[in-house]
Design a protein around this motif. Structure first.
Motif, PDB file in Angstrom:
ATOM      1  N   ILE A 116       0.860  -1.176   0.000  1.00 50.29           N
ATOM      2  CA  ILE A 116       0.000   0.000   0.000  1.00 50.29           C
ATOM      3  C   ILE A 116       0.896   1.225   0.000  1.00 50.29           C
ATOM      4  N   THR A 117       0.615   2.170  -0.880  1.00 52.15           N
ATOM      5  CA  THR A 117       1.467   3.334  -1.088  1.00 52.15           C
ATOM      6  C   THR A 117       1.774   4.051   0.226  1.00 52.15           C
ATOM      7  N   ASP A 118       3.058   4.365   0.405  1.00 50.11           N
ATOM      8  CA  ASP A 118       3.541   5.140   1.552  1.00 50.11           C
ATOM      9  C   ASP A 118       3.327   4.448   2.900  1.00 50.11           C
ATOM     10  N   THR A 119       3.165   3.147   2.891  1.00 54.34           N
ATOM     11  CA  THR A 119       3.069   2.387   4.135  1.00 54.34           C
ATOM     12  C   THR A 119       3.957   1.150   4.028  1.00 54.34           C
ATOM     13  N   LYS A 120       4.169   0.482   5.173  1.00 58.35           N
ATOM     14  CA  LYS A 120       4.927  -0.773   5.182  1.00 58.35           C
ATOM     15  C   LYS A 120       4.015  -1.984   5.081  1.00 58.35           C
TER      16      LYS A 120
END
Length: 259
Positions: A116-120
């Motif tokens: 998921i974009t900008d997450t781990k």
């Protein structure tokens, strides 16, 4: 209005006859994955479902027992870093409180993994078609059940994957079982509902690196157990150990101490 109230009162005994059985136990698992070629992997998965607490419900005694032993070898082909195809076989031995059934299963699956974009966060989607061939010992009879299983899981590393490969992580998942046809020789893999089973899991694990991943959590299994739509709930402590090494590295892995 009075007629509706009378109908409702007459239906109350039927509603109250529905019974949910709850069992509490353990769900130990082990899996080993290794490469055959650059894209093709093998995997061996073993598990046991243990009802740990004996109980008596409505004069029916349910002893503590090993409800299921599961052994599954499979082949996994990595089309890309995010898409995988798999074929496998499973042998399952059931002991449903005296009802003994041995099952052969064959399956094919597709797995999609993405972040998921900008997450781990990492999401895993698995769609599996499965055919089950249960053999009930008391009836000496084979049958066939056909299912689709959809699994979605989320993994959250509690460390920075860009800096290290080891550390804690959290995992949650859900798997839905959709039954196209059910076995005719008993309650194992019978079709009591189209959406007949659902598994929910949440846990925490540690990626050790060379010695794989160890994980512990809680799994809740909901099963429609008869045509009357009664349910069986399994509340399980799931303990998993997953390793990943090549066949040539087995000797080194066995001879090298973990610490």
């Amino acid at each position: 209005m009075h007629k509706r109230l009378l109908i409702l009162l007459l239906c109350l005994p039927l509603l109250s006859s529905a019974q949910t059985l709850n069992f509490f136990g353990l769900y130990p698992q082990y899996s080993q994955t290794g490469p055959i070629t650059k894209r093709l992997n093998y995997q061996v998965f073993l598990s046991s479902t243990i009802d740990a607490l004996p109980q008596k419900v409505d004069n029916q005694y349910y002893p503590a027992t090993n409800l299921q032993i599961y052994a599954q070898p499979s082949l996994l082909y990595n089309l890309s870093s995010s898409v995988q195809f798999g074929l496998g076989y499973a042998y399952v031995s059931h002991n449903l409180f005296g009802i003994r059934v041995n099952e052969n299963r064959v399956w094919a699956q597709t797995v999609l993994t993405h972040g998921i974009t900008d997450t781990k966060l990492k999401l895993n989607h698995r769609l599996r078609y499965e055919e089950r061939y249960p053999f009930r010992e008391s009836m000496q009879k084979w049958s066939l059940a056909q299912l689709a299983r959809y699994y979605v899981g989320i993994t959250l590393p509690l460390f920075d994957p860009k800096k290290t490969k080891t550390g804690f992580y959290a995992a949650v998942s859900n798997e839905a079982f959709l039954c196209f046809s059910g076995a005719k020789n008993g309650p194992i893999s019978a079709k009591n509902a189209f959406y007949g089973e659902d598994w929910v899991y949440g846990g925490i694990g540690y990626n050790t690196g060379k010695w794989g991943k160890v994980e512990i959590g809680y799994q809740f299994q909901d099963l429609v157990r008869n045509p009357a739509q009664d349910h069986r709930h399994l509340h399980l402590v799931q303990v998993q150990w997953a390793t990943n090494f090549s066949l040539t590295g087995i000797a080194d892995w066995l001879l090298t101490p973990p610490f």
